[in-house]
Design a protein around this motif. Structure first.
Motif, short mmCIF file in Angstrom:
data_model
loop_
_atom_site.label_atom_id
_atom_site.label_comp_id
_atom_site.label_asym_id
_atom_site.label_seq_id
_atom_site.Cartn_x
_atom_site.Cartn_y
_atom_site.Cartn_z
N ARG A 199 16.15 3.40 -13.06
CA ARG A 199 15.45 2.49 -13.13
C ARG A 199 16.72 1.21 -13.09
NH1 ARG A 199 11.41 5.18 -14.30
NH2 ARG A 199 11.63 4.46 -16.57
N HIS A 200 17.75 2.01 -13.77
CA HIS A 200 18.24 0.50 -13.74
C HIS A 200 19.17 -0.15 -13.40
CE1 HIS A 200 21.75 -0.93 -16.56
NE2 HIS A 200 21.58 -0.79 -17.32
N LEU A 255 17.01 -2.83 -37.59
CA LEU A 255 18.06 -2.66 -36.45
C LEU A 255 19.15 -3.09 -37.01
CD1 LEU A 255 18.97 -1.76 -33.60
CD2 LEU A 255 18.13 -3.54 -32.74
N HIS A 256 21.01 -3.10 -36.94
CA HIS A 256 21.85 -3.53 -37.33
C HIS A 256 22.68 -4.00 -36.80
CE1 HIS A 256 25.72 -3.33 -38.82
NE2 HIS A 256 25.34 -4.43 -40.30
N SER A 257 23.22 -2.30 -35.64
CA SER A 257 24.32 -3.21 -34.28
C SER A 257 23.18 -2.21 -33.11
CB SER A 257 25.06 -3.12 -34.82
OG SER A 257 25.52 -1.56 -35.57
N GLU A 258 24.49 -2.33 -31.99
CA GLU A 258 24.30 -1.67 -30.78
C GLU A 258 25.17 -1.21 -30.36
OE1 GLU A 258 20.70 -1.30 -26.82
OE2 GLU A 258 19.98 -3.06 -28.26
N TYR A 259 25.60 -0.42 -29.89
CA TYR A 259 27.43 -0.46 -29.40
C TYR A 259 27.14 1.28 -28.67
CZ TYR A 259 27.82 3.01 -33.14
OH TYR A 259 27.36 4.00 -33.76
N ASP A 260 27.80 1.00 -27.20
CA ASP A 260 27.84 2.68 -26.63
C ASP A 260 29.10 3.00 -27.18
OD1 ASP A 260 26.31 0.50 -24.58
OD2 ASP A 260 28.45 -0.43 -23.79
N PRO A 261 28.66 3.87 -27.30
CA PRO A 261 29.58 5.52 -26.98
C PRO A 261 30.55 5.58 -26.92
CG PRO A 261 27.55 6.23 -26.35
CD PRO A 261 27.64 4.99 -26.02
N THR A 262 31.75 6.14 -27.86
CA THR A 262 32.72 5.25 -27.25
C THR A 262 33.47 7.34 -27.14
OG1 THR A 262 34.62 5.55 -29.24
CG2 THR A 262 33.63 3.44 -28.33
N TYR A 263 33.10 8.44 -27.98
CA TYR A 263 34.01 10.06 -27.52
C TYR A 263 33.08 11.01 -26.15
CZ TYR A 263 28.58 10.04 -28.73
OH TYR A 263 27.38 9.77 -29.31
N LEU A 264 32.90 9.81 -25.28
CA LEU A 264 32.41 10.84 -23.86
C LEU A 264 32.91 9.45 -23.27
CD1 LEU A 264 28.48 10.62 -24.25
CD2 LEU A 264 30.06 12.80 -24.99
N GLY A 265 33.40 11.07 -21.70
CA GLY A 265 33.88 10.19 -20.60
C GLY A 265 33.22 9.34 -20.04
N GLY A 266 33.98 8.13 -19.30
CA GLY A 266 34.14 7.19 -19.23
C GLY A 266 32.75 6.85 -18.29
N TRP A 267 32.54 7.50 -17.31
CA TRP A 267 31.46 8.05 -15.71
C TRP A 267 30.15 9.05 -17.02
CZ3 TRP A 267 28.57 12.79 -14.95
CH2 TRP A 267 29.22 14.03 -15.51
N VAL A 268 30.04 9.77 -17.96
CA VAL A 268 29.26 9.83 -18.67
C VAL A 268 28.17 8.78 -18.91
CG1 VAL A 268 27.94 11.37 -20.15
CG2 VAL A 268 29.35 11.79 -19.00
N ASN A 269 29.19 7.61 -19.58
CA ASN A 269 28.84 6.71 -20.61
C ASN A 269 28.32 5.06 -19.38
OD1 ASN A 269 29.09 6.75 -22.57
ND2 ASN A 269 31.38 6.38 -23.14
N TRP A 270 29.12 5.30 -17.95
CA TRP A 270 28.81 4.59 -17.36
C TRP A 270 27.07 4.61 -16.24
CZ3 TRP A 270 27.16 3.15 -12.20
CH2 TRP A 270 27.36 1.55 -12.01
N PHE A 271 27.45 6.11 -16.20
CA PHE A 271 25.93 6.53 -15.14
C PHE A 271 24.66 6.65 -16.38
CE2 PHE A 271 28.78 8.68 -11.79
CZ PHE A 271 28.28 7.81 -11.32
N SER A 272 24.82 7.16 -17.47
CA SER A 272 23.96 6.91 -18.78
C SER A 272 23.06 5.81 -18.61
CB SER A 272 24.35 7.98 -19.47
OG SER A 272 25.11 7.77 -20.27
N TYR A 284 15.66 14.91 -24.22
CA TYR A 284 15.89 13.80 -23.59
C TYR A 284 16.28 13.85 -22.83
CZ TYR A 284 13.52 12.61 -28.50
OH TYR A 284 12.71 12.58 -29.35
N ALA A 285 16.86 14.80 -22.56
CA ALA A 285 17.73 14.45 -20.96
C ALA A 285 16.97 13.62 -19.46
CB ALA A 285 18.41 16.12 -21.12
N TRP A 286 16.30 14.37 -19.51
CA TRP A 286 15.06 14.55 -18.52
C TRP A 286 14.76 12.66 -18.58
CZ3 TRP A 286 15.17 14.09 -13.90
CH2 TRP A 286 13.72 13.79 -13.03
N PRO A 287 13.74 12.04 -19.48
CA PRO A 287 13.33 10.89 -19.81
C PRO A 287 14.68 10.46 -19.94
CG PRO A 287 12.72 12.44 -21.81
CD PRO A 287 13.16 13.14 -21.00
N ALA A 288 15.55 10.01 -20.06
CA ALA A 288 17.11 9.57 -19.98
C ALA A 288 17.27 8.77 -18.78
CB ALA A 288 18.43 10.02 -21.30
N SER A 289 17.16 10.24 -17.84
CA SER A 289 17.70 10.69 -16.11
C SER A 289 17.01 9.25 -15.86
CB SER A 289 17.83 11.77 -15.84
OG SER A 289 18.31 12.64 -16.76
N LYS A 290 15.43 9.73 -16.26
CA LYS A 290 14.18 8.56 -15.74
C LYS A 290 14.49 7.35 -15.56
CE LYS A 290 11.20 10.72 -17.11
NZ LYS A 290 9.36 11.36 -17.40
#
Length: 249
Positions: free
Chosen positions: A66-67, A221-238, A56-62
């Motif tokens: 476009r974000h 679907l119950h909830s949607e949230y950002d993961p907190t266990y990764l570094g900030g730059w990973v969350n921000w760019f991904s 899923y790394a490449w589909p997520a990148s594409k």
């Protein structure tokens, strides 16, 4: 007239041939068995888990390319560099660098998942799933080959009557054959028999096929949230988010 008859005859023969081939394309997996995980399965389960996660790394990148916020950042940096250097080469290098960072952020997101799970649950399936009360791990086997997996454990964040499904994966060549549905049905039946009232699961925003399956099988679907266990730059760019689904058993 003779030409039209020949054309119609040819078309009917072709349609009959296509209709004859259609069932073979949609036939179910022969000799599919869903059974409890055994120690010998580790040699196939672990590589399959890694493959199904990292793909899923490449589909997520594409998607991240476009974000809107990433597009704005790339355009801003490119224009700023060009304004200071008047160099298309430097501008192109900046764009390439930012695109590379987005890709590596997405890959790191999934690679970190693999590292973390191999240190815990997927690194010791017996301990985390087979020796824990109210937990189990299953594999889907086709002609002696493991082609799918899924696990269930008591939820660590909910009540004693809530369980959580983990690691629903199917080998790429065997997808769209109903294996994922059978694995989910196995989990829900186990949860019902054990006395759980609610089954939960988490998936990322990129798992479109899994989300459709879950919704089709009654999960909400119950909830949607950002993961907190990764570094900030990973969350921000991904720009990836976690989705939590629930279903009453």
């Amino acid at each position: 007239m003779g030409t039209l008859q020949r054309d119609d005859s040819h078309r009917m023969n072709r349609d009959n041939h296509d209709a004859a081939e259609l069932p073979s394309k949609r036939r179910s997996i022969p000799k599919l068995v869903i059974r409890r995980y055994e120690a010998k399965d580790s040699a196939e389960v672990i590589p399959l888990y890694i493959e199904c996660t990292l793909e899923y790394a490449w589909p997520a990148s594409k998607w991240a390319f476009r974000h809107p916020s990433n597009i704005s950042l790339i355009l801003f940096c490119a224009v700023l560099i060009f304004a200071f250097t008047v160099s298309l080469l430097y501008m192109a290098l900046v764009i390439f660098a930012l695109l590379s960072m987005i890709y590596f952020a997405c890959r790191e997101y999934y690679a970190d998942q693999v590292r973390m799970k191999l240190r815990t649950a997927m690194g010791d399936i017996n301990k985390y799933f087979l020796e824990t009360p109210g937990a189990c791990f299953w594999v889907a086997e086709c002609q002696g080959k493991v082609v799918g997996m899924v696990g269930l454990r008591p939820s660590s964040e909910e009540t004693d009557t809530t369980c959580q499904m983990f690691h629903l994966n199917t080998a790429p060549p065997f997808r769209r054959r109903g294996i994922g549905k059978k694995l989910v049905e196995t989990v829900l039946q186990f949860a019902k028999d054990y006395g759980y009232k609610v089954c939960t699961l988490e998936t990322t925003s990129m798992h479109h096929g899994a989300r459709r399956l879950f919704m089709k099988m009654g999960f909400r679907l119950h909830s949607e949230y950002d993961p907190t266990y990764l570094g900030g730059w990973v969350n921000w760019f991904s720009k990836l988010t976690l989705l939590k689904f629930n279903q009453d058993v």
